[in-house]
Design an enzyme around this catalytic site. Structure first.
Site, mmCIF file in Angstrom:
data_model
loop_
_atom_site.group_PDB
_atom_site.id
_atom_site.type_symbol
_atom_site.label_atom_id
_atom_site.label_comp_id
_atom_site.label_asym_id
_atom_site.label_seq_id
_atom_site.Cartn_x
_atom_site.Cartn_y
_atom_site.Cartn_z
ATOM 1 N N LYS A 203 9.744 -2.948 8.165
ATOM 2 C CA LYS A 203 8.287 -3.038 8.299
ATOM 3 C C LYS A 203 7.732 -3.391 6.922
ATOM 4 O O LYS A 203 7.633 -2.541 6.037
ATOM 5 C CB LYS A 203 7.721 -1.688 8.770
ATOM 6 C CG LYS A 203 6.429 -1.776 9.564
ATOM 7 C CD LYS A 203 5.243 -2.369 8.835
ATOM 8 C CE LYS A 203 4.472 -1.358 8.021
ATOM 9 N NZ LYS A 203 3.355 -1.986 7.254
ATOM 10 N N GLY A 255 6.910 3.399 -1.456
ATOM 11 C CA GLY A 255 5.457 3.329 -1.370
ATOM 12 C C GLY A 255 4.838 4.512 -2.066
ATOM 13 O O GLY A 255 5.436 5.092 -2.982
ATOM 14 N N THR A 257 3.213 8.249 -2.844
ATOM 15 C CA THR A 257 3.658 9.629 -2.639
ATOM 16 C C THR A 257 2.968 10.236 -1.418
ATOM 17 O O THR A 257 3.593 10.975 -0.648
ATOM 18 C CB THR A 257 3.404 10.444 -3.917
ATOM 19 O OG1 THR A 257 4.238 9.894 -4.953
ATOM 20 C CG2 THR A 257 3.743 11.909 -3.745
ATOM 21 N N GLU A 277 11.352 6.298 -2.304
ATOM 22 C CA GLU A 277 11.053 5.842 -3.672
ATOM 23 C C GLU A 277 9.540 5.838 -3.787
ATOM 24 O O GLU A 277 8.877 5.007 -3.170
ATOM 25 C CB GLU A 277 11.578 4.422 -3.910
ATOM 26 C CG GLU A 277 13.067 4.256 -3.739
ATOM 27 C CD GLU A 277 13.862 4.829 -4.894
ATOM 28 O OE1 GLU A 277 13.263 5.314 -5.876
ATOM 29 O OE2 GLU A 277 15.097 4.808 -4.787
ATOM 30 N N CYS A 311 6.014 0.530 -9.795
ATOM 31 C CA CYS A 311 6.139 1.986 -9.705
ATOM 32 C C CYS A 311 6.596 2.579 -11.030
ATOM 33 O O CYS A 311 6.202 3.680 -11.385
ATOM 34 C CB CYS A 311 7.098 2.351 -8.580
ATOM 35 S SG CYS A 311 8.625 1.453 -8.672
ATOM 36 N N GLU A 410 -1.551 8.194 -10.737
ATOM 37 C CA GLU A 410 -1.052 6.822 -10.772
ATOM 38 C C GLU A 410 -2.209 5.871 -10.461
ATOM 39 O O GLU A 410 -2.869 5.997 -9.439
ATOM 40 C CB GLU A 410 0.044 6.658 -9.723
ATOM 41 C CG GLU A 410 0.644 5.266 -9.733
ATOM 42 C CD GLU A 410 1.787 5.130 -8.741
ATOM 43 O OE1 GLU A 410 1.591 5.491 -7.564
ATOM 44 O OE2 GLU A 410 2.858 4.672 -9.144
HETATM 45 P P1 NAP Z 1 1.698 2.726 0.867
HETATM 46 O O1 NAP Z 1 0.329 2.760 1.352
HETATM 47 O O2 NAP Z 1 2.435 3.996 0.732
HETATM 48 O O3 NAP Z 1 2.444 1.705 1.827
HETATM 49 C C1 NAP Z 1 3.816 1.456 1.772
HETATM 50 C C2 NAP Z 1 4.303 1.041 3.154
HETATM 51 O O4 NAP Z 1 4.148 2.116 4.074
HETATM 52 C C3 NAP Z 1 3.516 -0.131 3.758
HETATM 53 O O5 NAP Z 1 4.395 -0.924 4.507
HETATM 54 C C4 NAP Z 1 2.541 0.604 4.649
HETATM 55 O O6 NAP Z 1 2.000 -0.178 5.670
HETATM 56 C C5 NAP Z 1 3.395 1.699 5.203
HETATM 57 N N1 NAP Z 1 2.636 2.824 5.747
HETATM 58 C C6 NAP Z 1 1.341 3.148 5.552
HETATM 59 N N2 NAP Z 1 1.044 4.286 6.205
HETATM 60 C C7 NAP Z 1 2.161 4.688 6.831
HETATM 61 C C8 NAP Z 1 2.506 5.799 7.658
HETATM 62 N N3 NAP Z 1 1.629 6.751 7.969
HETATM 63 N N4 NAP Z 1 3.759 5.896 8.126
HETATM 64 C C9 NAP Z 1 4.690 4.969 7.802
HETATM 65 N N5 NAP Z 1 4.428 3.897 7.032
HETATM 66 C C10 NAP Z 1 3.178 3.758 6.546
HETATM 67 O O7 NAP Z 1 1.836 2.089 -0.564
HETATM 68 P P2 NAP Z 1 1.279 0.688 -1.037
HETATM 69 O O8 NAP Z 1 -0.177 0.838 -1.208
HETATM 70 O O9 NAP Z 1 1.792 -0.389 -0.210
HETATM 71 O O10 NAP Z 1 2.041 0.561 -2.459
HETATM 72 C C11 NAP Z 1 1.576 1.167 -3.611
HETATM 73 C C12 NAP Z 1 2.251 2.514 -3.860
HETATM 74 O O11 NAP Z 1 3.666 2.444 -3.702
HETATM 75 C C13 NAP Z 1 2.060 3.030 -5.252
HETATM 76 O O12 NAP Z 1 1.638 4.361 -5.219
HETATM 77 C C14 NAP Z 1 3.416 2.910 -5.922
HETATM 78 O O13 NAP Z 1 3.715 3.842 -6.898
HETATM 79 C C15 NAP Z 1 4.346 3.052 -4.821
HETATM 80 N N6 NAP Z 1 5.577 2.324 -5.097
HETATM 81 C C16 NAP Z 1 6.697 3.020 -5.466
HETATM 82 C C17 NAP Z 1 7.867 2.362 -5.759
HETATM 83 C C18 NAP Z 1 9.130 3.088 -6.126
HETATM 84 O O14 NAP Z 1 10.175 2.475 -6.167
HETATM 85 N N7 NAP Z 1 9.090 4.371 -6.407
HETATM 86 C C19 NAP Z 1 7.919 0.975 -5.650
HETATM 87 C C20 NAP Z 1 6.781 0.293 -5.283
HETATM 88 C C21 NAP Z 1 5.625 0.982 -5.011
HETATM 89 P P3 NAP Z 1 0.606 -0.946 5.383
HETATM 90 O O15 NAP Z 1 0.926 -2.016 4.453
HETATM 91 O O16 NAP Z 1 0.168 -1.453 6.691
HETATM 92 O O17 NAP Z 1 -0.325 0.090 4.806
#
Ligand code: NAP
Ligand code: MG
Length: 507
Positions: A203, A255, A257, A277, A311, A410
């Site tokens: 996804k 994604g 936290t 992650e 991240c 963050e």
């Molecule tokens: P996000 O909102 O957590 O989304 C990540 C993924 O999860 C997207 O595909 C999202 O779909 C999906 N998602 C959203 N709500 C969900 C739910 N309730 N159940 C299952 N999946 C769901 O994060 P983002 O805004 O895309 O990315 C930014 C964040 O990711 C930052 O906080 C960053 O630190 C973190 N990140 C961490 C790493 C690491 O390796 N540690 C790497 C990259 C990013 P949608 O796109 O439709 O919302």
């Protein structure tokens, strides 16, 4: 709607024009069981070019019913002898072939990512596409090397026992990835999952579905059987349906936290295996003896690369008071040198943020930092001349304090919060005073100090006199609320497999 309109175009723009023409007015279907299909509901969503704010194309919006179909396809593929009984060598060859196909399509993939995400296409090619090729080649080596052990057990009865372990694929894996490194995140998960023998449903993030779909098609071209790799774009509800699905044995998530925590709750139904992650707030620690030129260049790259949407971004600077002014001046110099613009231009080093929503978050944090008493040393606003798109200047918040939100939370944007220190014990306390523990940078030429700090810092990755080095051979993941488990290396193969211990009575 066309997103690129220049007449005197360069190489990347000519590819972008062709891709735009191909996608305009279409609906990009889901990839389920080897076929591109509309969502069962017929729903679609638009994906936007962050450099212009214009729509690129419509994408089928997968929902729970489509996730059902994709999970069923993955399960059939997993049970099918064509996959289940495939030799380790043949699985390895498929991964090598996919790597070759990504390489052959590298320019087009880099431009597609630039259109969808905004990041400079040349950086995308050098980091994400090259990195994905490397990841598939690295994991292509594992199927023929990943096995169990024979163990010297000591039964009390004195019986002669043969004990050995095997590794079995965990089954169907749900992979959920964010928008900041769409290709890399997909590769980091798909490669070890299929190398272990799993079948997957990916996804992608709603902002960046396009390269994931292309990757799925290339996997079919490489010869992966239909249903082994399914790609279901959609919004958060599609991700949640995958997490809660009783037919899914494992979820791997990258994604935020906050969503990570909801995944832990959502996966409890069948206690599927979960790896996470998550976010970070990584400290950059600079000692007075550091090479300031090298440190400044790397610290600037560590927070400004990918517009800070990384991240592991080094977003908290702890500079020793004796060198803080000289270091900050150098970092500000690197901020000023960024060439901000459309990532299709070869000269661009700094593209837009992913969305207006993210722009509002980043700009909001800069305002919060100022209210808290930090000073905007450089940046903090939309660059002049960039009235379209989601551009935000590289920003340094000087005179930050340990309790400020801009130091604790963050931001996920190009904002460096700069603090100073004099007492080494207090430095370590502050560096570790974080909910996160993803990575840390240490800058010193004193070998003992470097290793002592590496030991003291609570982080999954520590970089000494370098930053943001990543390789599929080296484990990647976080302490504390930065996640569960490690990607890359043997650890990633273990994430997607179960260990079976077999006891044989030879007496
Ligand atoms: P996000 O909102 O957590 O989304 C990540 C993924 O999860 C997207 O595909 C999202 O779909 C999906 N998602 C959203 N709500 C969900 C739910 N309730 N159940 C299952 N999946 C769901 O994060 P983002 O805004 O895309 O990315 C930014 C964040 O990711 C930052 O906080 C960053 O630190 C973190 N990140 C961490 C790493 C690491 O390796 N540690 C790497 C990259 C990013 P949608 O796109 O439709 O919302
Ligand atoms: Mg987009």
């Amino acid at each position: 709607m066309a997103t690129v309109e220049h007449a005197n175009e360069g190489y990347a723009r000519s590819i972008a024009r062709r891709l735009d023409a191909e996608m305009a007015g279409t609906v990009q279907g889901l990839l389920i069981d080897g076929k591109r299909v509309p969502a069962l509901s017929g729903a679609t969503f638009g994906t936007v070019n962050p450099a212009t704010g214009a729509d690129i194309t419509q994408v089928a919006r997968g929902g729970a019913a489509d996730i059902d179909l994709a999970v069923a396809a993955a399960r059939r593929a997993f049970e099918n002898p064509a996959w289940r009984a495939m030799s380790a060598n043949d699985r390895s060859l498929l991964l090598y072939r996919l790597a070759d196909l990504i390489e052959r399509n590298a320019d087009e993939l880099a431009v597609l990512e630039c259109l969808d995400n905004g990041k400079p296409w040349l950086f995308t090619k050098a980091v994400e596409i090259e990195g994905s090729i490397k990841t598939f080649r690295y994991f292509a080596g594992w199927p023929t090397k990943f096995g169990g052990e024979t163990l010297p057990v000591s039964p009390r009865s004195g019986a002669r026992i043969l004990n050995y372990t095997t590794r079995e694929p965990v089954g169907v894996a749900g992979l959920i990835v964010p928008w900041n490194y769409p290709m890399s995140m997909a590769a980091w998960k798909i490669a070890p999952a299929v190398a272990s023998g799993c079948c997957v449903v990916l996804k992608p993030a709603e902002q960046t579905p396009l390269t994931a779909l292309r990757l799925g098609e290339l996997a079919l071209e490489a010869g992966f059987p239909a249903g082994v790799i399914n790609v279901v774009p959609g919004l958060g509800d599609a991700g949640a349906a995958l997490v809660e699905h009783e037919g899914v044995d494992k979820v791997a998530f990258t994604g935020s936290t906050a969503v990570g925590k909801s995944i832990v709750r959502g996966s409890a139904g069948n206690l599927k295996k979960v790896s996470l992650e998550l976010g970070g707030k990584s400290p950059q620690i600079v000692l007075p003896d550091a090479d300031l030129d090298a440190a400044a260049a790397s610290i600037a790259a560590g927070i400004f690369f990918n517009q800070g949407q990384t991240c592991t971004a080094g977003s908290r600077l702890y500079a020793h008071a004796d060198i803080a002014e000289a270091l900050l001046a150098r970092i500000a110099g690197h901020a000023a040198e960024q060439k901000i613009g459309n990532g299709l231009d070869d000269a661009t080093t700094f593209g837009p943020l992913i969305s207006q929503e993210q722009w509002d978050v980043v700009s909001g944090y800069v305002a919060i930092g100022q209210q808290e008493g930090a000073q905007v040393m450089t940046g903090g606003r939309r660059p002049s001349g960039e009235d379209k798109g989601f551009f935000f200047e590289p920003t340094i918040l000087a005179a930050a304090g340990p309790d400020m939100r801009v130091v604790r939370e963050e931001i996920f944007g190009p904002v460096l919060s700069a603090l100073t220190w004099t007492d080494p014990a207090e430095l370590v306390r502050q560096a570790n005073d974080s909910a996160f523990g993803l990575s840390a940078g240490i800058w010193t030429n004193d070998i003992k100090t470097a290793h002592r700090l590496a030991e003291a810092v609570k982080a999954g990755t520590v970089w000494i006199n370098c930053f943001n080095m990543v390789d599929p051979a080296s484990p990647f993941g976080g302490f504390k609320q930065s996640g569960w488990g490690r990607e890359h290396g043997r650890a990633a193969m273990e994430l997607y497999s179960e260990t079976k211990s077999v006891w044989v009575n030879l007496s």
